[in-house]
Motif scaffolding. Structure first.
Motif, PDB file in Angstrom:
ATOM      1  N   ASN A 140       0.815  -1.216   0.000  1.00  0.00           N
ATOM      2  CA  ASN A 140       0.000   0.000   0.000  1.00  0.00           C
ATOM      3  C   ASN A 140       0.850   1.267   0.000  1.00  0.00           C
ATOM      4  O   ASN A 140       0.310   2.378  -0.087  1.00  0.00           O
ATOM      5  CB  ASN A 140      -0.983   0.014   1.188  1.00  0.00           C
ATOM      6  N   VAL A 141       2.176   1.117   0.059  1.00  0.00           N
ATOM      7  CA  VAL A 141       3.091   2.257  -0.086  1.00  0.00           C
ATOM      8  C   VAL A 141       4.080   1.865  -1.182  1.00  0.00           C
ATOM      9  O   VAL A 141       4.741   0.815  -1.079  1.00  0.00           O
ATOM     10  CB  VAL A 141       3.855   2.580   1.200  1.00  0.00           C
ATOM     11  N   LEU A 142       4.146   2.699  -2.224  1.00  0.00           N
ATOM     12  CA  LEU A 142       4.951   2.350  -3.395  1.00  0.00           C
ATOM     13  C   LEU A 142       6.033   3.399  -3.604  1.00  0.00           C
ATOM     14  O   LEU A 142       5.714   4.585  -3.738  1.00  0.00           O
ATOM     15  CB  LEU A 142       4.041   2.231  -4.615  1.00  0.00           C
ATOM     16  N   ILE A 143       7.277   2.939  -3.600  1.00  0.00           N
ATOM     17  CA  ILE A 143       8.420   3.831  -3.783  1.00  0.00           C
ATOM     18  C   ILE A 143       8.826   3.799  -5.247  1.00  0.00           C
ATOM     19  O   ILE A 143       8.989   2.722  -5.829  1.00  0.00           O
ATOM     20  CB  ILE A 143       9.625   3.369  -2.932  1.00  0.00           C
ATOM     21  N   ALA A 144       9.003   4.973  -5.836  1.00  0.00           N
ATOM     22  CA  ALA A 144       9.504   5.009  -7.203  1.00  0.00           C
ATOM     23  C   ALA A 144      10.542   6.118  -7.328  1.00  0.00           C
ATOM     24  O   ALA A 144      10.385   7.196  -6.753  1.00  0.00           O
ATOM     25  CB  ALA A 144       8.357   5.253  -8.186  1.00  0.00           C
ATOM     26  N   TYR A 148      11.023  10.281 -12.414  1.00  0.00           N
ATOM     27  CA  TYR A 148      11.862  11.323 -13.026  1.00  0.00           C
ATOM     28  C   TYR A 148      12.011  11.155 -14.543  1.00  0.00           C
ATOM     29  O   TYR A 148      12.407  12.073 -15.231  1.00  0.00           O
ATOM     30  CB  TYR A 148      13.229  11.358 -12.344  1.00  0.00           C
ATOM     31  N   ARG A 149      11.680   9.951 -15.054  1.00  0.00           N
ATOM     32  CA  ARG A 149      11.879   9.779 -16.510  1.00  0.00           C
ATOM     33  C   ARG A 149      10.577  10.022 -17.277  1.00  0.00           C
ATOM     34  O   ARG A 149      10.551   9.966 -18.493  1.00  0.00           O
ATOM     35  CB  ARG A 149      12.427   8.374 -16.794  1.00  0.00           C
ATOM     36  N   ASP A 150       9.471  10.304 -16.553  1.00  0.00           N
ATOM     37  CA  ASP A 150       8.191  10.527 -17.254  1.00  0.00           C
ATOM     38  C   ASP A 150       8.258  11.828 -18.053  1.00  0.00           C
ATOM     39  O   ASP A 150       8.403  12.910 -17.467  1.00  0.00           O
ATOM     40  CB  ASP A 150       7.043  10.592 -16.234  1.00  0.00           C
ATOM     41  N   PRO A 151       8.128  11.765 -19.378  1.00  0.00           N
ATOM     42  CA  PRO A 151       8.233  13.000 -20.177  1.00  0.00           C
ATOM     43  C   PRO A 151       7.119  14.011 -19.868  1.00  0.00           C
ATOM     44  O   PRO A 151       7.267  15.200 -20.125  1.00  0.00           O
ATOM     45  CB  PRO A 151       8.130  12.486 -21.622  1.00  0.00           C
ATOM     46  N   LYS A 152       6.032  13.508 -19.256  1.00  0.00           N
ATOM     47  CA  LYS A 152       4.934  14.432 -18.913  1.00  0.00           C
ATOM     48  C   LYS A 152       5.124  15.037 -17.519  1.00  0.00           C
ATOM     49  O   LYS A 152       4.250  15.757 -17.022  1.00  0.00           O
ATOM     50  CB  LYS A 152       3.594  13.707 -19.001  1.00  0.00           C
ATOM     51  N   GLY A 153       6.217  14.709 -16.861  1.00  0.00           N
ATOM     52  CA  GLY A 153       6.550  15.360 -15.597  1.00  0.00           C
ATOM     53  C   GLY A 153       6.177  14.555 -14.368  1.00  0.00           C
ATOM     54  O   GLY A 153       5.467  13.542 -14.441  1.00  0.00           O
ATOM     55  N   LEU A 154       6.640  15.067 -13.218  1.00  0.00           N
ATOM     56  CA  LEU A 154       6.449  14.367 -11.936  1.00  0.00           C
ATOM     57  C   LEU A 154       4.972  14.197 -11.599  1.00  0.00           C
ATOM     58  O   LEU A 154       4.538  13.126 -11.184  1.00  0.00           O
ATOM     59  CB  LEU A 154       7.137  15.141 -10.810  1.00  0.00           C
ATOM     60  N   GLY A 155       4.190  15.265 -11.796  1.00  0.00           N
ATOM     61  CA  GLY A 155       2.770  15.210 -11.412  1.00  0.00           C
ATOM     62  C   GLY A 155       2.045  14.111 -12.160  1.00  0.00           C
ATOM     63  O   GLY A 155       1.282  13.337 -11.569  1.00  0.00           O
ATOM     64  N   HIS A 156       2.325  14.016 -13.456  1.00  0.00           N
ATOM     65  CA  HIS A 156       1.680  12.969 -14.255  1.00  0.00           C
ATOM     66  C   HIS A 156       2.110  11.579 -13.767  1.00  0.00           C
ATOM     67  O   HIS A 156       1.287  10.681 -13.599  1.00  0.00           O
ATOM     68  CB  HIS A 156       2.039  13.147 -15.736  1.00  0.00           C
ATOM     69  N   ALA A 157       3.402  11.449 -13.516  1.00  0.00           N
ATOM     70  CA  ALA A 157       3.941  10.143 -13.094  1.00  0.00           C
ATOM     71  C   ALA A 157       3.325   9.697 -11.773  1.00  0.00           C
ATOM     72  O   ALA A 157       2.910   8.539 -11.625  1.00  0.00           O
ATOM     73  CB  ALA A 157       5.461  10.238 -12.968  1.00  0.00           C
ATOM     74  N   VAL A 158       3.208  10.633 -10.825  1.00  0.00           N
ATOM     75  CA  VAL A 158       2.630  10.287  -9.509  1.00  0.00           C
ATOM     76  C   VAL A 158       1.170   9.890  -9.647  1.00  0.00           C
ATOM     77  O   VAL A 158       0.737   8.852  -9.144  1.00  0.00           O
ATOM     78  CB  VAL A 158       2.794  11.461  -8.528  1.00  0.00           C
TER      79      VAL A 158
END
Ligand code: DX5
Length: 223
Positions: free
Chosen positions: A191-195, A200-210
């Protein structure tokens, strides 16, 4: 909960980086502390974490990949880490180590390397607020997810639930978590996921990745 490892961040702008993570909607920040002994890599000491503390109100946890967690624990609590994650493999007296962390005012958590069985934590479950099942061998970001750890995640989840601790003990997974692996980890019981690299590699940015990781995990457990 989605939490970043800050390993891929730009350490020359750490204040900006933790603010960006808060803006991206993470639930807490994990600091991967490595001593060059327990793992073949060296990262940040307590003073670096303390310097980032004033830039966000997010909870901090220190993932202590160190040989001497009992010696280091107080410094990381003082630096502003609410939770200290120690490796079972580094602790000859794990029960006492968890008690010492609580006595310092922190919350204790225990990490299990891929080779370590779930049973190792059975007798400290009452002392911790989280178990971390590593899905890589610790030391570096950007490694491949070890899917063979999913039965162990399920075993730890069953142990937490059978001890009646479902509401007080989290199950965290760290290593190779990204859009293609997060569902398996969540379905297995995390229930807690570390990435790190996946954020950081998501081209759409941190917000999109989260938000993508969170919705994939939620969909997996709802299915
Ligand atoms: C291993 C580190 C990494 C890091 C996450 O010691 O703990 O697992 O947090 O790295 P990624 O998400 O890039 O696998």
């Amino acid at each position: 909960m989605i939490a970043p490892s800050v390993l891929p961040a730009d350490f020359s702008r750490l204040g900006d980086e933790v603010r960006a993570l808060e803006d991206a909607g993470v639930d807490l920040i994990q600091w991967d502390v490595m001593d060059g002994q327990f793992v073949p890599n060296l990262t940040f000491g307590p003073d670096v974490i303390a310097s980032a503390r004033r830039h966000t109100s997010l909870p901090f946890e220190a993932h202590l990949m160190v040989l001497t967690p009992d010696v280091m624990a107080a410094r990381y609590v003082e630096a502003g880490c609410q939770r200290l994650i120690v490796h079972a493999e580094a602790c000859s007296h794990l029960h006492r180590t968890c008690e010492n962390i609580r006595a310092l005012g922190g919350t204790a958590a225990v990490a299990l390397n891929p080779h370590t069985p779930a049973s190792v934590v059975e007798h400290v479950l009452e002392l911790v607020d989280m178990i971390l099942v590593m899905t890589v061998n610790p030391g570096f970001g950007g490694q491949g997810y070890i899917a063979a750890m999913e039965p162990k995640i399920t075993e730890v989840r069953a142990m937490i639930d059978s001890h009646g601790l479902s509401d007080s003990v989290h199950l965290e997974v760290d290593g190779g978590i990204g859009p293609s692996t997060v569902a398996g980890a969540a379905r297995a019981g995390a229930n807690v996921l570390i990435a790190g690299s996946a954020l950081y590699r998501d081209p759409k940015g941190l917000g999109h990745a989260v938000s993508e990781l969170r919705s994939l995990a939620e969909a997996a457990v709802a299915a």
